[in-house]
Design a protein around this motif. Structure first.
Motif, mmCIF file in Angstrom:
data_model
loop_
_atom_site.group_PDB
_atom_site.id
_atom_site.type_symbol
_atom_site.label_atom_id
_atom_site.label_comp_id
_atom_site.label_asym_id
_atom_site.label_seq_id
_atom_site.Cartn_x
_atom_site.Cartn_y
_atom_site.Cartn_z
ATOM 1 N N ALA A 28 1.024 -0.878 0.040
ATOM 2 C CA ALA A 28 0.395 0.289 0.049
ATOM 3 C C ALA A 28 1.060 1.526 -0.016
ATOM 4 O O ALA A 28 0.202 2.083 -0.881
ATOM 5 C CB ALA A 28 -0.874 -0.220 1.112
ATOM 6 N N MET A 29 2.434 1.080 0.672
ATOM 7 C CA MET A 29 2.789 2.802 0.761
ATOM 8 C C MET A 29 3.759 2.913 -0.971
ATOM 9 O O MET A 29 3.930 3.764 -1.023
ATOM 10 C CB MET A 29 4.554 2.026 1.522
ATOM 11 N N LEU A 30 3.566 1.933 -1.370
ATOM 12 C CA LEU A 30 3.964 1.810 -3.133
ATOM 13 C C LEU A 30 2.826 2.987 -3.477
ATOM 14 O O LEU A 30 3.674 4.035 -4.118
ATOM 15 C CB LEU A 30 3.644 0.663 -3.270
ATOM 16 N N TYR A 31 2.114 2.919 -3.565
ATOM 17 C CA TYR A 31 0.927 3.978 -3.896
ATOM 18 C C TYR A 31 1.220 5.376 -2.995
ATOM 19 O O TYR A 31 0.562 6.528 -3.645
ATOM 20 C CB TYR A 31 -0.946 3.513 -3.896
ATOM 21 N N TRP A 32 1.093 5.261 -1.989
ATOM 22 C CA TRP A 32 1.646 7.325 -1.213
ATOM 23 C C TRP A 32 2.675 7.084 -1.723
ATOM 24 O O TRP A 32 3.088 8.394 -1.630
ATOM 25 C CB TRP A 32 1.746 6.316 0.680
ATOM 26 N N LEU A 33 3.208 6.733 -1.725
ATOM 27 C CA LEU A 33 4.855 6.886 -2.952
ATOM 28 C C LEU A 33 4.801 7.557 -3.774
ATOM 29 O O LEU A 33 5.126 9.292 -4.335
ATOM 30 C CB LEU A 33 6.139 6.313 -2.597
ATOM 31 N N ALA A 34 3.699 7.439 -5.031
ATOM 32 C CA ALA A 34 3.277 7.085 -5.409
ATOM 33 C C ALA A 34 2.001 8.184 -5.572
ATOM 34 O O ALA A 34 3.090 9.382 -6.164
ATOM 35 C CB ALA A 34 2.124 6.139 -6.217
ATOM 36 N N GLY A 35 1.288 8.974 -4.469
ATOM 37 C CA GLY A 35 1.215 10.045 -4.734
ATOM 38 C C GLY A 35 1.837 11.295 -3.973
ATOM 39 O O GLY A 35 1.834 12.006 -4.729
ATOM 40 N N TYR A 36 2.684 11.076 -3.611
ATOM 41 C CA TYR A 36 3.820 12.166 -2.564
ATOM 42 C C TYR A 36 4.692 12.358 -3.736
ATOM 43 O O TYR A 36 5.354 13.549 -3.855
ATOM 44 C CB TYR A 36 4.439 11.365 -1.568
ATOM 45 N N PHE A 37 5.111 11.366 -4.982
ATOM 46 C CA PHE A 37 5.766 12.021 -6.344
ATOM 47 C C PHE A 37 4.829 13.264 -6.790
ATOM 48 O O PHE A 37 5.680 14.103 -7.264
ATOM 49 C CB PHE A 37 6.299 10.785 -6.796
ATOM 50 N N ASP A 38 3.963 12.594 -6.624
ATOM 51 C CA ASP A 38 2.868 13.604 -7.269
ATOM 52 C C ASP A 38 3.002 14.830 -7.075
ATOM 53 O O ASP A 38 2.095 15.730 -7.724
ATOM 54 C CB ASP A 38 1.424 13.072 -7.851
ATOM 55 N N ALA A 39 2.403 15.343 -5.364
ATOM 56 C CA ALA A 39 2.945 15.924 -5.273
ATOM 57 C C ALA A 39 3.519 17.110 -5.101
ATOM 58 O O ALA A 39 4.090 18.216 -5.009
ATOM 59 C CB ALA A 39 2.065 15.532 -3.247
#
Length: 322
Positions: A172-183
């Motif tokens: 799930a934290m893979l997707y957190w990192l994706a969201g944080y990268f987009d931000a």
């Protein structure tokens, strides 16, 4: 196709604005609904969202909220809201569609605000979640949050609602990192001149996350090194600190190894949602394939000398095309 929320399995969820109506139209036998009836109506809508939306969506938006999200609480009446404003429409639009709230547009030509969007003359899109919508959203993203976790805990304490608490798995934290990268992330891919004697193009390739929170910088470094470094390798991600002309230190989390950035792009190109960043990753992947095909250097990998690696690379390209 109606607007929806799309995930890696290409499953599209319906638009939830059909579950929502403004208060003025929520009538029963011609009368406005009572607050109790409205709460029941909201509960049924949120239950429908819970059943339809997968964990990856909330983990991604937790990363986005940690980066560009804004939590606001007004002490006068203890009201609070969550807002997200971006120049990229699709990420904001999926939230507004999911909760059935207005997607607003800020036109820099008409706005009197002097912020980053207005200065750059870019049209921005924003959404506000208030009341029960904000509570539901916070409860769903809280388990995955890092940077603004304490802010959310303080809001829950003031408003007296419970937060979901459970152990989050690394997937799930893979997707957190994706969201944080987009931000907060960016990919640097600058093309320079062709260097004939070295048979390579001059390129500057790097990944960066920028934050003022040292804890978050260390967490991003920990995740990326865990996923993209072998035990024998040196850490692929480093942190640099800058205090020049700043009250608070600025931490830059940097990945500079070209081949690791290529692998990162292959993994994250379908998980991130900001199209301009997806396009840059696709260009980088195409450039890597071009170097392998025509025996150029790609970072420190010399495909003219490393025949085994080139053969494996070309074989991978062929299997992807099939």
């Amino acid at each position: 196709m109606p607007l929806g929320v799309t995930y890696r399995d290409a499953k599209t969820y319906p638009e939830y604005s059909s579950l929502w109506r403004p208060v003025s139209t929520c009538t029963e036998s011609g009368r406005l609904m009572s607050r109790t009836q409205l709460n029941l109506f909201e509960d049924s809508r949120h239950n429908a969202i819970d059943k339809a939306v997968e964990e990856e969506f909330w983990a991604y938006h937790a990363g986005m909220a940690d980066g560009d999200g804004h939590f606001r609480i007004i002490k006068r009446d203890n009201s609070f809201s969550y807002s997200l404003e971006l120049v990229d429409k699709n990420v904001v639009e999926e939230l507004s569609s999911l909760y059935g709230v207005t997607l607003s547009v800020r036109d820099p030509k008409k706005s009197k605000r002097k912020d980053r969007f207005v200065v750059k003359r870019q049209k921005s899109y924003y959404v506000h979640l208030c009341g029960q919508n904000a509570i539901h959203f916070i409860q769903k993203i809280y388990p995955y949050m890092i940077e603004k976790r304490r802010i959310v805990e303080n809001i829950a304490k003031i408003k007296k609602f419970n937060l979901n608490k459970f152990k989050v798995h690394q997937g799930a934290m893979l997707y957190w990192l994706a969201g944080y990268f987009d931000a907060e992330g960016s990919i640097i891919f600058n093309h320079k001149a062709y260097i004939k004697n070295k048979k390579t193009y001059g390129m500057r390739i790097a990944l960066r996350w920028v934050t003022t929170d040292h804890k978050v910088a260390r967490y991003v470094r920990k995740l990326t090194n865990r996923w993209f470094s072998k035990k024998s390798d040196k850490p692929v991600v480093t942190i640099s600190k800058s205090t020049k002309n700043r009250k608070k230190p600025l931490y830059a989390v940097v990945m500079s190894k070209t081949i690791k950035i290529f692998v990162f792009g292959k993994v994250f190109k379908d998980i991130i949602k900001i199209k301009r960043k997806q396009d840059k990753f696709l260009k980088l992947i195409d450039y890597g394939n071009f170097c392998a095909k025509y025996k150029f250097k790609f970072g420190k990998v010399d495909f003219a000398k490393n025949k085994n690696r080139r053969d494996k690379w070309l074989e991978g390209m062929k299997s992807e095309m099939e």
